[in-house]
Design an enzyme around this catalytic site. Structure first.
Site, PDB file in Angstrom:
ATOM      1  N   GLY A   1      17.607 -45.121  23.681  1.00 52.63           N
ATOM      2  CA  GLY A   1      17.208 -43.717  23.629  1.00 52.63           C
ATOM      3  C   GLY A   1      16.089 -43.517  22.635  1.00 52.63           C
TER       4      GLY A   1
ATOM      5  N   LYS B   1      30.849 -28.422  17.846  1.00 53.45           N
ATOM      6  CA  LYS B   1      30.039 -27.513  17.009  1.00 53.45           C
ATOM      7  C   LYS B   1      28.823 -27.010  17.789  1.00 53.45           C
ATOM      8  CE  LYS B   1      26.677 -30.543  16.253  1.00 53.45           C
ATOM      9  NZ  LYS B   1      25.250 -30.379  16.501  1.00 53.45           N
TER      10      LYS B   1
ATOM     11  N   GLN C   1      22.692 -29.600  23.747  1.00 51.44           N
ATOM     12  CA  GLN C   1      23.885 -30.197  24.363  1.00 51.44           C
ATOM     13  C   GLN C   1      25.051 -29.229  24.537  1.00 51.44           C
ATOM     14  OE1 GLN C   1      24.037 -34.494  24.516  1.00 51.44           O
ATOM     15  NE2 GLN C   1      22.769 -33.144  25.733  1.00 51.44           N
TER      16      GLN C   1
HETATM   17  N1  LIG Z   1      18.085 -34.019  17.640  1.00 42.82           N
HETATM   18  C1  LIG Z   1      18.994 -33.880  16.677  1.00 42.82           C
HETATM   19  O1  LIG Z   1      18.758 -33.230  15.642  1.00 42.82           O
HETATM   20  C2  LIG Z   1      20.315 -34.540  16.818  1.00 42.82           C
HETATM   21  C3  LIG Z   1      20.816 -34.933  18.044  1.00 42.82           C
HETATM   22  N2  LIG Z   1      22.040 -35.514  18.137  1.00 42.82           N
HETATM   23  C4  LIG Z   1      22.579 -35.948  19.428  1.00 42.82           C
HETATM   24  O2  LIG Z   1      21.945 -37.147  19.811  1.00 42.82           O
HETATM   25  C5  LIG Z   1      21.866 -37.253  21.226  1.00 42.82           C
HETATM   26  C6  LIG Z   1      20.441 -37.565  21.611  1.00 42.82           C
HETATM   27  O3  LIG Z   1      19.626 -36.471  21.228  1.00 42.82           O
HETATM   28  P1  LIG Z   1      18.056 -36.551  21.082  1.00 42.82           P
HETATM   29  O4  LIG Z   1      17.586 -37.912  20.727  1.00 42.82           O
HETATM   30  O5  LIG Z   1      17.677 -35.443  20.159  1.00 42.82           O
HETATM   31  O6  LIG Z   1      17.535 -36.301  22.568  1.00 42.82           O
HETATM   32  P2  LIG Z   1      16.515 -35.175  23.036  1.00 42.82           P
HETATM   33  O7  LIG Z   1      17.193 -33.874  23.064  1.00 42.82           O
HETATM   34  O8  LIG Z   1      15.250 -35.294  22.257  1.00 42.82           O
HETATM   35  O9  LIG Z   1      16.258 -35.561  24.565  1.00 42.82           O
HETATM   36  C7  LIG Z   1      15.083 -36.116  25.043  1.00 42.82           C
HETATM   37  C8  LIG Z   1      15.294 -37.552  25.439  1.00 42.82           C
HETATM   38  O10 LIG Z   1      15.980 -37.627  26.696  1.00 42.82           O
HETATM   39  C9  LIG Z   1      15.303 -38.569  27.492  1.00 42.82           C
HETATM   40  N3  LIG Z   1      15.556 -38.389  28.916  1.00 42.82           N
HETATM   41  C10 LIG Z   1      15.087 -37.415  29.743  1.00 42.82           C
HETATM   42  N4  LIG Z   1      15.535 -37.626  30.999  1.00 42.82           N
HETATM   43  C11 LIG Z   1      16.287 -38.751  30.960  1.00 42.82           C
HETATM   44  C12 LIG Z   1      17.027 -39.482  31.939  1.00 42.82           C
HETATM   45  N5  LIG Z   1      17.101 -39.081  33.201  1.00 42.82           N
HETATM   46  N6  LIG Z   1      17.683 -40.599  31.540  1.00 42.82           N
HETATM   47  C13 LIG Z   1      17.658 -40.992  30.264  1.00 42.82           C
HETATM   48  N7  LIG Z   1      16.981 -40.350  29.283  1.00 42.82           N
HETATM   49  C14 LIG Z   1      16.312 -39.236  29.641  1.00 42.82           C
HETATM   50  C15 LIG Z   1      13.854 -38.352  27.134  1.00 42.82           C
HETATM   51  O11 LIG Z   1      13.072 -39.439  27.560  1.00 42.82           O
HETATM   52  C16 LIG Z   1      13.966 -38.248  25.636  1.00 42.82           C
HETATM   53  O12 LIG Z   1      14.004 -39.519  25.060  1.00 42.82           O
HETATM   54  C17 LIG Z   1      22.399 -35.920  21.768  1.00 42.82           C
HETATM   55  O13 LIG Z   1      23.720 -36.085  22.204  1.00 42.82           O
HETATM   56  C18 LIG Z   1      22.338 -34.991  20.568  1.00 42.82           C
HETATM   57  O14 LIG Z   1      23.331 -33.980  20.583  1.00 42.82           O
HETATM   58  C19 LIG Z   1      22.792 -35.752  17.033  1.00 42.82           C
HETATM   59  C20 LIG Z   1      22.346 -35.406  15.785  1.00 42.82           C
HETATM   60  C21 LIG Z   1      21.077 -34.775  15.582  1.00 42.82           C
HETATM   61  O1  LIG Z   2      23.611 -32.351  16.003  1.00 46.44           O
HETATM   62  C1  LIG Z   2      22.717 -31.848  15.372  1.00 46.44           C
HETATM   63  C2  LIG Z   2      22.690 -31.784  13.899  1.00 46.44           C
HETATM   64  O2  LIG Z   2      23.649 -32.613  13.321  1.00 46.44           O
HETATM   65  C3  LIG Z   2      21.565 -31.229  16.080  1.00 46.44           C
HETATM   66  O3  LIG Z   2      21.970 -30.023  16.601  1.00 46.44           O
HETATM   67  P1  LIG Z   2      21.074 -29.374  17.720  1.00 46.44           P
HETATM   68  O4  LIG Z   2      21.155 -30.245  18.932  1.00 46.44           O
HETATM   69  O5  LIG Z   2      21.642 -27.991  17.933  1.00 46.44           O
HETATM   70  O6  LIG Z   2      19.669 -29.322  17.166  1.00 46.44           O
END
Ligand SMILES: NC(=O)C1=CN([C@@H]2O[C@H](COP(=O)(O)OP(=O)(O)OC[C@H]3O[C@@H](n4cnc5c(N)ncnc54)[C@H](O)[C@@H]3O)[C@@H](O)[C@H]2O)C=CC1
Ligand SMILES: O=C(CO)COP(=O)(O)O
Length: 440
Positions: free
Chosen positions: A90, A294, A388
């Site tokens: 990812g 959350k 999410q």
């Molecule tokens: N962004 C944040 O601040 C935080 C996110 N998370 C969690 O981490 C996880 C990943 O979040 P993010 O990296 O922020 O993702 P993101 O919200 O930035 O999503 C975009 C990603 O999804 C990919 N994508 C789009 N279509 C796709 C497909 N069909 N198959 C596979 N990948 C695809 C894109 O290429 C890109 O890499 C989530 O579950 C989120 O809740 C956890 C803590 C912090």
């Molecule tokens: O999980 C997260 C912070 O810990 C990010 O939350 P959001 O996806 O709402 O930005």
């Protein structure tokens, strides 16, 4: 004797960190660091600090954190195998941030980890260039984590199976709706000795009912999987602003032993940075439930913000939300521990940070201000990123409906009804009111 050692450590740290608590002081240094055969703690610390300052002067290091908890652990770590090779699956906002954290650590601890970290990219065109090529040449993820320099030992790879070749640790970090498809492609290609960590927030709802994503990975791929979750808005972690996180991992039945297999020490070395403090625990269920739910509470806080109801209303939502999170954990995952929700970064701290400035709250605020749907708001605001909570509130509703328990979780249910059934946001207070007057 133990108490005396802890006190000494505390007294010393008190001088350098005036606001440190005794509990914190103890957590700053693992017990092995103060083994009685070693020189007295203060001498060790002084020489460590001198070495660090010399290192900084010599290398022009910008990092001005004198204490590196991981260094003490590294000095006692002898690997009895080849260094662990890591792949991050990812490359979104959090995926790229965690890959950066890991690549910094693998470069630093090259006797424990293979320095090169692979990051699987769901490739796309940015103008007429592939995002993968941009990451590998300019060392920035210009779409999902712009303006952040990435370590050169982080290699983007658009080929999923190629990216995991030879990997010992898989770090899953994609929006959770894409996990089933990824796991399907990986089936038959992951050796049983491989270990995994899920950084995803959400659930899998299938024939086994509501499932933790770590358990889903274990069931589908046959590998042990833990989780990482915490108060971690990715843009802040990427800028190296200090925060904490929680990693949870349980040793598998086929654990190979210290120095040969992934365990709490290895995971701490992999994720801990001076700006990203890691606590490793066993409670995978607790941190995963808190992290998933959350996001639903944050949507409700976004409605409150968009309606202009103020901080008191937001605090009320968070209070009620925390109660429903804990109740959900106790009801469906009795192995989770209640104290995780208030003692760990993955618990109430993540609730607070997400409800203050996360993407879920932004999307819901925008819905309230514009009248647009959740999916429209996500598309317009997030440039391909995912909120999410939109999917999680549906998963939670469907599961509670199956169990005929929707009325037990009025906040989760209200969020679902607002997002999917056009129920008015104005009705939120009434929907979550705790009535203790019985009708005649
Ligand atoms: N962004 C944040 O601040 C935080 C996110 N998370 C969690 O981490 C996880 C990943 O979040 P993010 O990296 O922020 O993702 P993101 O919200 O930035 O999503 C975009 C990603 O999804 C990919 N994508 C789009 N279509 C796709 C497909 N069909 N198959 C596979 N990948 C695809 C894109 O290429 C890109 O890499 C989530 O579950 C989120 O809740 C956890 C803590 C912090
Ligand atoms: O999980 C997260 C912070 O810990 C990010 O939350 P959001 O996806 O709402 O930005």
């Amino acid at each position: 004797m133990l108490a005396v050692r802890r006190l000494t450590r505390y007294t010393f740290l008190k001088r350098t960190h005036p606001v440190i608590s005794a509990r914190r002081a103890y957590r700053y240094f693992p017990l092995s660091f103060t083994c009685s055969r070693r020189p007295p703690l203060q001498i060790q610390l002084r020489s460590k600090m001198t070495a660090h300052i010399n290192h900084k002067q010599h290398n022009g290091d910008q990092d001005d954190h004198p204490f590196r908890r991981t260094d003490s652990a590294v000095s006692i770590m002898h690997l009895k195998r080849e260094p662990f090779k890591i792949t991050v699956i990812g490359s979104g906002n959090w995926g790229t941030t965690i890959a950066k954290v890991i690549a910094e650590n693998t470069a630093l601890h090259s006797h424990i980890f293979n320095p090169e970290v692979r990051m699987w990219v769901f490739d796309e065109k940015i103008g007429d260039e592939n995002l993968t090529d941009i990451i590998n040449t300019r060392h920035q993820n210009v779409k999902y984590l712009p303006k952040i320099d990435l370590p050169h030992n982080l290699v983007a790879d658009p080929d999923l199976l190629h990216s995991i070749k030879g990997a010992d640790i898989l770090v899953f970090n994609i929006p959770h709706q894409f996990l089933p498809n990824i796991v399907k492609q990986l089936q038959g290609h992951v050796a049983p000795h491989v270990r995994a960590i899920s950084c995803l927030k959400g659930f899998e709802l299938g024939s086994k009912g509501v499932q933790l994503l770590s358990s889903y990975v274990t069931d589908e791929l046959g590998v042990q999987c833990g989780a990482l979750s915490g108060a971690n808005l990715a843009p802040e972690v990427a800028k190296e602003h200090w925060s904490e996180t929680t990693v949870a991992y349980q040793l598998p039945k086929d654990y190979q032993g210290e120095g040969k297999d992934v365990d709490h020490k290895i995971l701490k070395l992999l994720f801990h940075r001076p700006y990203f403090h890691v606590n490793v625990i066993d409670d995978v269920a607790g941190i995963s439930i808190a992290g998933a739910l959350k996001n639903v509470v944050a949507l409700a806080c976004g409605f409150v913000e968009g309606m202009g109801w103020g901080n008191n209303a937001s605090a009320a939502i968070q209070r009620l939300g925390l109660g429903e999170i804990i109740k959900f954990g106790r009801m469906f995952f009795p192995e989770s521990k209640v104290e995780t929700y208030y003692q760990e970064s993955a618990g109430v701290a993540d609730l607070i940070t997400t409800c203050s400035g996360g993407r879920n709250v932004k999307v819901a605020t925008y819905m309230a201000k514009t009248g647009k749907s959740a999916l429209e708001a996500e598309k317009e605001l997030l440039n391909g990123q995912s909120a999410q909570g939109i999917i999680t509130c549906k998963e939670v509703h469907e599961w509670l409906q199956t169990c005929e328990l929707t009325q037990e979780y009025p906040l989760f249910e209200a969020v679902y009804q607002i997002v999917y059934n056009n129920v008015r946001m104005e009705d939120l207070p009434e929907m979550i009111e705790e009535l203790d007057i019985e009708d005649e």
